[in-house]
Each structure stands twice: as C-alpha cells, then as structure tokens.
Design a protein around this motif. Structure first.
Motif, PDB file in Angstrom:
ATOM      1  N   THR A 174     -19.055   9.912  25.852  1.00  0.00           N
ATOM      2  CA  THR A 174     -19.184   9.769  27.308  1.00  0.00           C
ATOM      3  C   THR A 174     -18.031   8.958  27.885  1.00  0.00           C
ATOM      4  O   THR A 174     -17.491   9.281  28.951  1.00  0.00           O
ATOM      5  N   VAL A 218     -14.762  10.623  29.020  1.00  0.00           N
ATOM      6  CA  VAL A 218     -14.711  11.328  30.305  1.00  0.00           C
ATOM      7  C   VAL A 218     -14.294  10.397  31.439  1.00  0.00           C
ATOM      8  O   VAL A 218     -13.793  10.863  32.472  1.00  0.00           O
ATOM      9  N   ASP A 252     -11.873   8.574  31.858  1.00  0.00           N
ATOM     10  CA  ASP A 252     -10.452   8.600  32.178  1.00  0.00           C
ATOM     11  C   ASP A 252     -10.060   9.853  32.953  1.00  0.00           C
ATOM     12  O   ASP A 252      -8.918  10.002  33.366  1.00  0.00           O
ATOM     13  N   LEU A 253     -11.018  10.748  33.159  1.00  0.00           N
ATOM     14  CA  LEU A 253     -10.748  11.989  33.883  1.00  0.00           C
ATOM     15  C   LEU A 253     -11.234  11.848  35.318  1.00  0.00           C
ATOM     16  O   LEU A 253     -12.362  11.463  35.564  1.00  0.00           O
ATOM     17  N   ASN A 299      -4.480  14.182  29.931  1.00  0.00           N
ATOM     18  CA  ASN A 299      -5.767  13.521  29.747  1.00  0.00           C
ATOM     19  C   ASN A 299      -6.806  14.493  29.200  1.00  0.00           C
ATOM     20  O   ASN A 299      -7.607  14.136  28.336  1.00  0.00           O
ATOM     21  N   LEU A 300      -6.781  15.726  29.726  1.00  0.00           N
ATOM     22  CA  LEU A 300      -7.722  16.742  29.235  1.00  0.00           C
ATOM     23  C   LEU A 300      -7.443  17.092  27.777  1.00  0.00           C
ATOM     24  O   LEU A 300      -8.369  17.285  26.987  1.00  0.00           O
ATOM     25  N   TYR A 343      -8.661  14.233  25.689  1.00  0.00           N
ATOM     26  CA  TYR A 343     -10.134  14.288  25.672  1.00  0.00           C
ATOM     27  C   TYR A 343     -10.622  15.331  24.681  1.00  0.00           C
ATOM     28  O   TYR A 343     -11.541  15.073  23.892  1.00  0.00           O
ATOM     29  N   LEU A 346     -12.792  14.515  21.442  1.00  0.00           N
ATOM     30  CA  LEU A 346     -14.125  15.104  21.387  1.00  0.00           C
ATOM     31  C   LEU A 346     -14.339  15.796  20.043  1.00  0.00           C
ATOM     32  O   LEU A 346     -15.384  15.622  19.405  1.00  0.00           O
TER      33      LEU A 346
END
Length: 203
Positions: free
Chosen positions: A26, A29, A31-32, A53-54, A57, A61
């Motif tokens: 969790t 997320v 940072d998005l 960032n994505l 992530y 993940l």
C-alpha cells in the motif's frame, strides 16, 4: 541441529506477515499522484514524469508479492515456531517494510547508482533472510506437520538463492555502469519460469 523449545503455533506470525506485506504494498502507491487543476500541457508533462514512478511501483509490487508468496510457502506445513524462526521472520518483515524507501530512490533518482545499490541491497538481504528461514525450517522436522519433499526444498532454495545472487551482483554492477544495471534483473524471468516448471514436475 539440536532441538529447541517451541514457542507456539505460527498463526499470529503468519497474520503479522500478511499485514506487513499488505501495508508495504500500500505504501508503494503513496508516491503516485498528480496535482489537480493542471492545463493540458502540464497534465501530459506530469504524466510523463509519473512513468518512472509507475515502473518502480510495478517492480516493487512484483518483488513484494513474490516474497509474500515465498513466506506463505515456508509456513504452509509449519505447526510450531521457535525463537530463531520468530527472529528471522521479524527481520524479514522489517526489510519488507523498508522496500518502499528504496523504491522512491529508484523512481526519483534512478540515474544515481547509489539508488540502485540501496534497492538491490535491501532485496538481496530480504531474500537471504527467507533463504535462511527455509533452511532452518527444513532442518527442524519437529516444527513441521510432515516431512518436506527434498526436491521441493532444493528447488525453493535454488529459487531464493538465485534471487539473492542476482540482486547482490547488481550492487557492484551499478557502481560500474549506473542505473543500466537494473536490466540485469530481467535474467530472473527465464530462471524463475524454468524453476517453476521443475517444481511442477516434482509434485
């Protein structure tokens, strides 16, 4: 290894691990995000800036999900835990909770080799703890419901050991070639696919 006194069942430890991994995922997320009220040009620019960032992530993940799966696998036949199992589990959870920090470093400062070094060091350490936990449990049959098939332990150890090796090698590699060292992580894909097939064949 000499037998040690058990400290109860694994239920609370497994529940704690599930919670820590869920919180760590969790936190990735957080940072998005994008500022409201942007013009069309600002919106597209902010979206482009969000792509690293994505990407970070997505990588973290997959990393955390993989370690959570491994942790569930480690405890699926455990009926008792002892102090060393608890200590290693807590150490691993501490490292898992730390993953969002190097994820931010990689997403915001990927060009800095130290960002890749820190990320790789945390993941390698987490993998090493899981590997130590696997070997500890496999050598203490009194903690398990049944004997583990030797092949399963060997394949799991190879899986975890290879993960540790890949991220450990990334550390000196990043100091030489910088952030491009992250492409080295792709070698994990064919290896894990192959090990997955071996695990299916062993069952």
């Amino acid at each position: 290894m000499r037998k040690r006194a058990a400290d109860g069942g694994p239920e609370r430890l497994v529940a704690l691990a599930d919670g820590v991994f869920a919180i760590a995922i969790t936190l990735l997320v957080l940072d998005l995000g994008m500022e409201p009220g942007l013009s069309d040009e600002q919106y597209h620019e902010a979206l482009r800036e969000l792509l690293p960032n994505l990407g970070a992530y997505a990588i973290s993940l997959v990393v955390l999900a993989g370690f959570w799966r491994d942790h569930r696998m480690l405890f699926h036949s455990v009926r008792q835990v002892d102090s060393q199992v608890i200590t290693l589990t807590l150490l691993g959870l501490g490292l898992a909770a730390l993953v969002p920090f190097p994820t931010v470093l990689v997403s915001e400062y990927a060009r800095e080799s130290i960002s890749v070094v820190v990320y790789s060091a945390v993941v390698a350490a987490l993998g090493a703890v899981h590997l130590a936990l696997l070997l500890l449990i496999s050598r203490r049959p009194w903690l398990r419901n049944e004997e583990e098939p030797r092949g399963d332990v060997t394949i799991s150890a190879l899986d975890m050991g290879f993960t540790v090796a890949v991220f450990a090698v990334t550390i000196p590699l990043a100091l030489v070639i910088g952030s491009a060292a992250m492409w080295w992580w792709l070698v994990l894909i064919p290896v894990k696919v192959w090990l997955g097939k071996r695990a299916e064949e062993a069952r």
